[in-house]
Design a protein around this motif. Structure first.
Motif, PDB file in Angstrom:
ATOM      1  N   ALA A 110      74.428 -22.902 -10.771  1.00 14.24           N
ATOM      2  CA  ALA A 110      75.575 -23.601 -10.175  1.00 14.24           C
ATOM      3  C   ALA A 110      75.843 -24.912 -10.896  1.00 14.24           C
ATOM      4  O   ALA A 110      77.005 -25.316 -11.073  1.00 14.24           O
ATOM      5  CB  ALA A 110      75.326 -23.855  -8.688  1.00 14.24           C
ATOM      6  N   GLU A 111      74.776 -25.576 -11.354  1.00 17.34           N
ATOM      7  CA  GLU A 111      74.944 -26.853 -12.030  1.00 17.34           C
ATOM      8  C   GLU A 111      75.454 -26.654 -13.462  1.00 17.34           C
ATOM      9  O   GLU A 111      76.209 -27.470 -13.973  1.00 17.34           O
ATOM     10  CB  GLU A 111      73.625 -27.631 -12.022  1.00 17.34           C
ATOM     11  N   VAL A 112      75.047 -25.566 -14.106  1.00 17.18           N
ATOM     12  CA  VAL A 112      75.614 -25.225 -15.410  1.00 17.18           C
ATOM     13  C   VAL A 112      77.112 -24.992 -15.260  1.00 17.18           C
ATOM     14  O   VAL A 112      77.929 -25.482 -16.056  1.00 17.18           O
ATOM     15  CB  VAL A 112      74.919 -23.983 -16.010  1.00 17.18           C
ATOM     16  N   ASP A 139      84.211 -29.669  -2.524  1.00 24.00           N
ATOM     17  CA  ASP A 139      82.949 -29.583  -1.786  1.00 24.00           C
ATOM     18  C   ASP A 139      82.178 -28.377  -2.309  1.00 24.00           C
ATOM     19  O   ASP A 139      82.429 -27.244  -1.900  1.00 24.00           O
ATOM     20  CB  ASP A 139      83.261 -29.441  -0.296  1.00 24.00           C
ATOM     21  N   GLU A 140      81.248 -28.620  -3.234  1.00 20.91           N
ATOM     22  CA  GLU A 140      80.491 -27.520  -3.843  1.00 20.91           C
ATOM     23  C   GLU A 140      79.271 -27.225  -2.972  1.00 20.91           C
ATOM     24  O   GLU A 140      78.406 -28.075  -2.793  1.00 20.91           O
ATOM     25  CB  GLU A 140      80.078 -27.860  -5.267  1.00 20.91           C
ATOM     26  N   THR A 141      79.214 -26.008  -2.447  1.00 22.69           N
ATOM     27  CA  THR A 141      78.238 -25.661  -1.419  1.00 22.69           C
ATOM     28  C   THR A 141      77.067 -24.882  -1.993  1.00 22.69           C
ATOM     29  O   THR A 141      77.241 -23.842  -2.615  1.00 22.69           O
ATOM     30  CB  THR A 141      78.927 -24.825  -0.318  1.00 22.69           C
ATOM     31  N   ASN A 142      75.865 -25.410  -1.784  1.00 20.23           N
ATOM     32  CA  ASN A 142      74.624 -24.710  -2.097  1.00 20.23           C
ATOM     33  C   ASN A 142      73.838 -24.593  -0.796  1.00 20.23           C
ATOM     34  O   ASN A 142      73.002 -25.439  -0.484  1.00 20.23           O
ATOM     35  CB  ASN A 142      73.833 -25.468  -3.161  1.00 20.23           C
ATOM     36  N   THR A 143      74.132 -23.580  -0.028  1.00 23.41           N
ATOM     37  CA  THR A 143      73.597 -23.324   1.319  1.00 23.41           C
ATOM     38  C   THR A 143      74.175 -24.297   2.339  1.00 23.41           C
ATOM     39  O   THR A 143      74.772 -23.893   3.334  1.00 23.41           O
ATOM     40  CB  THR A 143      72.064 -23.370   1.352  1.00 23.41           C
ATOM     41  N   VAL A 144      74.003 -25.616   2.111  1.00 27.38           N
ATOM     42  CA  VAL A 144      74.492 -26.617   3.064  1.00 27.38           C
ATOM     43  C   VAL A 144      75.780 -27.239   2.520  1.00 27.38           C
ATOM     44  O   VAL A 144      75.757 -27.894   1.481  1.00 27.38           O
ATOM     45  CB  VAL A 144      73.446 -27.717   3.301  1.00 27.38           C
ATOM     46  N   PRO A 145      76.906 -27.060   3.181  1.00 23.51           N
ATOM     47  CA  PRO A 145      78.147 -27.698   2.709  1.00 23.51           C
ATOM     48  C   PRO A 145      78.180 -29.172   3.086  1.00 23.51           C
ATOM     49  O   PRO A 145      77.534 -29.608   4.039  1.00 23.51           O
ATOM     50  CB  PRO A 145      79.234 -26.919   3.451  1.00 23.51           C
ATOM     51  N   ALA A 179      86.633 -26.172  -0.970  1.00 25.52           N
ATOM     52  CA  ALA A 179      85.223 -25.856  -1.158  1.00 25.52           C
ATOM     53  C   ALA A 179      85.043 -24.895  -2.325  1.00 25.52           C
ATOM     54  O   ALA A 179      85.933 -24.086  -2.620  1.00 25.52           O
ATOM     55  CB  ALA A 179      84.642 -25.244   0.117  1.00 25.52           C
ATOM     56  N   LEU A 180      83.901 -24.998  -2.994  1.00 24.13           N
ATOM     57  CA  LEU A 180      83.511 -24.062  -4.045  1.00 24.13           C
ATOM     58  C   LEU A 180      82.149 -23.505  -3.658  1.00 24.13           C
ATOM     59  O   LEU A 180      81.176 -24.259  -3.551  1.00 24.13           O
ATOM     60  CB  LEU A 180      83.442 -24.760  -5.404  1.00 24.13           C
ATOM     61  N   VAL A 181      82.070 -22.184  -3.424  1.00 23.60           N
ATOM     62  CA  VAL A 181      80.839 -21.565  -2.928  1.00 23.60           C
ATOM     63  C   VAL A 181      80.356 -20.523  -3.929  1.00 23.60           C
ATOM     64  O   VAL A 181      81.097 -19.604  -4.283  1.00 23.60           O
ATOM     65  CB  VAL A 181      81.065 -20.905  -1.548  1.00 23.60           C
ATOM     66  N   HIS A 182      79.109 -20.667  -4.365  1.00 20.52           N
ATOM     67  CA  HIS A 182      78.535 -19.709  -5.316  1.00 20.52           C
ATOM     68  C   HIS A 182      77.911 -18.523  -4.586  1.00 20.52           C
ATOM     69  O   HIS A 182      78.023 -17.386  -5.022  1.00 20.52           O
ATOM     70  CB  HIS A 182      77.494 -20.400  -6.199  1.00 20.52           C
ATOM     71  N   TRP A 213      77.346 -23.804   9.886  1.00 14.09           N
ATOM     72  CA  TRP A 213      77.919 -24.515   8.741  1.00 14.09           C
ATOM     73  C   TRP A 213      79.109 -23.753   8.156  1.00 14.09           C
ATOM     74  O   TRP A 213      80.144 -24.346   7.863  1.00 14.09           O
ATOM     75  CB  TRP A 213      76.865 -24.695   7.647  1.00 14.09           C
ATOM     76  N   LEU A 214      78.938 -22.442   7.971  1.00 13.37           N
ATOM     77  CA  LEU A 214      79.984 -21.675   7.296  1.00 13.37           C
ATOM     78  C   LEU A 214      81.217 -21.486   8.165  1.00 13.37           C
ATOM     79  O   LEU A 214      82.345 -21.431   7.658  1.00 13.37           O
ATOM     80  CB  LEU A 214      79.431 -20.332   6.837  1.00 13.37           C
ATOM     81  N   ARG A 215      81.027 -21.377   9.476  1.00 14.45           N
ATOM     82  CA  ARG A 215      82.202 -21.312  10.354  1.00 14.45           C
ATOM     83  C   ARG A 215      83.008 -22.600  10.264  1.00 14.45           C
ATOM     84  O   ARG A 215      84.238 -22.577  10.253  1.00 14.45           O
ATOM     85  CB  ARG A 215      81.767 -21.037  11.798  1.00 14.45           C
ATOM     86  N   ARG A 216      82.317 -23.731  10.184  1.00 18.92           N
ATOM     87  CA  ARG A 216      83.009 -25.012  10.049  1.00 18.92           C
ATOM     88  C   ARG A 216      83.670 -25.124   8.673  1.00 18.92           C
ATOM     89  O   ARG A 216      84.786 -25.612   8.547  1.00 18.92           O
ATOM     90  CB  ARG A 216      82.038 -26.168  10.278  1.00 18.92           C
ATOM     91  N   LEU A 217      82.971 -24.665   7.626  1.00 18.45           N
ATOM     92  CA  LEU A 217      83.528 -24.719   6.285  1.00 18.45           C
ATOM     93  C   LEU A 217      84.799 -23.890   6.184  1.00 18.45           C
ATOM     94  O   LEU A 217      85.704 -24.204   5.410  1.00 18.45           O
ATOM     95  CB  LEU A 217      82.499 -24.215   5.271  1.00 18.45           C
ATOM     96  N   GLY A 218      84.891 -22.819   6.974  1.00 16.62           N
ATOM     97  CA  GLY A 218      86.050 -21.943   6.945  1.00 16.62           C
ATOM     98  C   GLY A 218      87.340 -22.613   7.336  1.00 16.62           C
ATOM     99  O   GLY A 218      88.424 -22.047   7.158  1.00 16.62           O
ATOM    100  N   GLY A 219      87.265 -23.851   7.843  1.00 13.44           N
ATOM    101  CA  GLY A 219      88.469 -24.598   8.170  1.00 13.44           C
ATOM    102  C   GLY A 219      89.165 -25.176   6.957  1.00 13.44           C
ATOM    103  O   GLY A 219      90.264 -25.715   7.071  1.00 13.44           O
ATOM    104  N   ALA A 220      88.525 -25.079   5.784  1.00 14.81           N
ATOM    105  CA  ALA A 220      89.116 -25.585   4.539  1.00 14.81           C
ATOM    106  C   ALA A 220      89.345 -24.423   3.589  1.00 14.81           C
ATOM    107  O   ALA A 220      88.689 -23.378   3.703  1.00 14.81           O
ATOM    108  CB  ALA A 220      88.170 -26.615   3.908  1.00 14.81           C
ATOM    109  N   PRO A 221      90.249 -24.555   2.622  1.00 11.41           N
ATOM    110  CA  PRO A 221      90.374 -23.519   1.593  1.00 11.41           C
ATOM    111  C   PRO A 221      89.085 -23.449   0.765  1.00 11.41           C
ATOM    112  O   PRO A 221      88.419 -24.463   0.539  1.00 11.41           O
ATOM    113  CB  PRO A 221      91.569 -23.987   0.762  1.00 11.41           C
ATOM    114  N   ILE A 222      88.757 -22.245   0.303  1.00 10.96           N
ATOM    115  CA  ILE A 222      87.486 -22.020  -0.383  1.00 10.96           C
ATOM    116  C   ILE A 222      87.722 -21.243  -1.671  1.00 10.96           C
ATOM    117  O   ILE A 222      88.516 -20.304  -1.709  1.00 10.96           O
ATOM    118  CB  ILE A 222      86.512 -21.238   0.515  1.00 10.96           C
ATOM    119  N   LEU A 223      86.986 -21.606  -2.709  1.00 14.65           N
ATOM    120  CA  LEU A 223      86.894 -20.832  -3.945  1.00 14.65           C
ATOM    121  C   LEU A 223      85.521 -20.175  -3.970  1.00 14.65           C
ATOM    122  O   LEU A 223      84.516 -20.831  -3.718  1.00 14.65           O
ATOM    123  CB  LEU A 223      87.057 -21.736  -5.172  1.00 14.65           C
TER     124      LEU A 223
END
Length: 368
Positions: free
Chosen positions: A19-21, A88-94, A109-112, A139-149
């Protein structure tokens, strides 16, 4: 644009990974295109609280667990009014930036990958149950309130299960070695595995599958590449035909991957499975477990997905190896992924759709 990216690690963090690469490859291209980029990440021992790397600024504060709080504090003190979009790049915890970015700046959000069944491989049983069934869904239900990649269809599907409504799939990137190794395949039938020797990568499944396959292919050989906490125990118990190389440099890794007839991947889940891409670019196809992430990268690279069991992996090794020895695979352009320039452009277009019209560039904010 003035872009703020939140990620709990930067590429200098000792736990940095794929994810960091991805982040580094994209951000330096955004800067080269004229955008002003700041990355907020956790503190790293021996690294300054703020520095410029490849043209973008890194601000560091907090630990693995407190970086989320520190990002919010930094925003309240220095961030307001200085950015046109927050990623907001998410690695388990957004970071859940859309809940606390309070000046009208759009967030995306950007989720890998989601964690889900990886939890038991990282924390004790009770904490794993809490994380998998309570914390991550919350966490993910709350994150779903924003657009996500999301970087794969598997990740998009997982996010949708947790209630996300606006998810766009963006490509995974890869840059092949400047000089691809030109080597012949091994005379003996050879399998390669490349990954950390940790439980969620399931290296023991690979060893077991090769043990079973040797009943039909007596000369079968396995190269296990990678370090990790399980290495010594696995090496001590290695059966005939299995060699543990430990952690090796990129040149050795690419040489072995290119000389093997087939690569195998057995993780519990991945965001994509970059090692599958690497192998494909070197002309070595993958047999992968049919799990999120691996199924995306393996299919993109022309590989095979099988049920996640050593017996299924062994059956397909026996089925495919004779043909691969007679007619080795050919390199797949970019291993089934996309050039980093294309990835950066695609992400930028997605981010721009959500960003507000940039204002006059403000001076860079202080680090703290």
């Amino acid at each position: 644009m003035r872009i703020l990216v939140l990620n709990w690690r930067d590429l200098r963090h000792p736990a940095a990974g794929g994810a960091e690469v991805y982040t580094e490859q994209v951000l330096r291209r955004w800067v080269a295109a004229g955008h002003q980029v700041t990355l907020f990440a956790a503190a790293v021992a021996g690294r300054p609280a703020t520095e410029i790397v490849d043209g973008y600024r890194i601000v560091r504060a907090g630990s693995r667990f407190t970086v989320y709080r520190e990002a919010r504090r930094w925003w309240q003190r220095w961030g307001r009014g200085r950015f046109d979009v927050v990623v907001d790049e998410t690695n388990t915890v957004p970071f859940l930036a859309h809940e606390w970015v309070d000046d009208g700046t759009p967030t995306i959000a950007l989720v890998h990958q989601t964690c889900e069944d990886i939890w038991p491989h990282h924390v004790p049983p009770l904490a794993a149950q809490l994380g998998r069934h309570v914390l991550e869904p919350w966490w993910l239900r709350r994150l779903g309130g924003a657009p996500i990649l999301a970087v794969s269809d598997s990740t998009r599907e997982a996010l949708t299960r947790f209630g996300a409504r606006d998810v766009t799939v963006v490509p995974e990137g890869y840059e092949p070695p400047a000089a691809l190794p030109v080597v012949a395949k091994e005379e003996q039938p050879t399998v390669v595995f490349c990954g950390r020797m940790v439980s969620y990568k399931r290296p023991g499944d690979v060893v077991r599958a090769v043990e079973l396959s040797r009943r039909e292919i007596p000369g079968l050989r396995l190269w296990m590449i990678g370090g990790g906490p399980l290495l010594n125990r696995l090496r001590e118990r290695a059966p005939a035909g299995v060699e543990f190389l430990g952690r090796v440099d990129e040149g050795v890794k690419h040489d072995r991957m290119a000389r093997a007839h087939v690569h195998v991947a057995t993780s519990v889940r991945e965001g994509w499975g970059l090692v599958v891409t690497e192998a494909a670019a070197l002309g070595t196809p993958t047999i992968a477990y049919d799990v999120p992430g691996l199924r995306d990268s393996a299919r993109a690279a022309g590989g095979i997905v099988v049920p996640p069991r050593p017996e299924a992996l062994a059956r397909w090794l026996c089925e495919l190896l004779p043909g691969l020895r007679r007619q080795p695979g050919e390199g797949v352009p970019y291993g089934g992924a996309r050039p980093w320039d294309e990835v950066a452009d695609t992400l930028l277009a997605a981010v721009q759709r959500h960003a507000r019209v940039p204002g006059a560039a403000a001076p860079l904010a202080p680090a703290a």
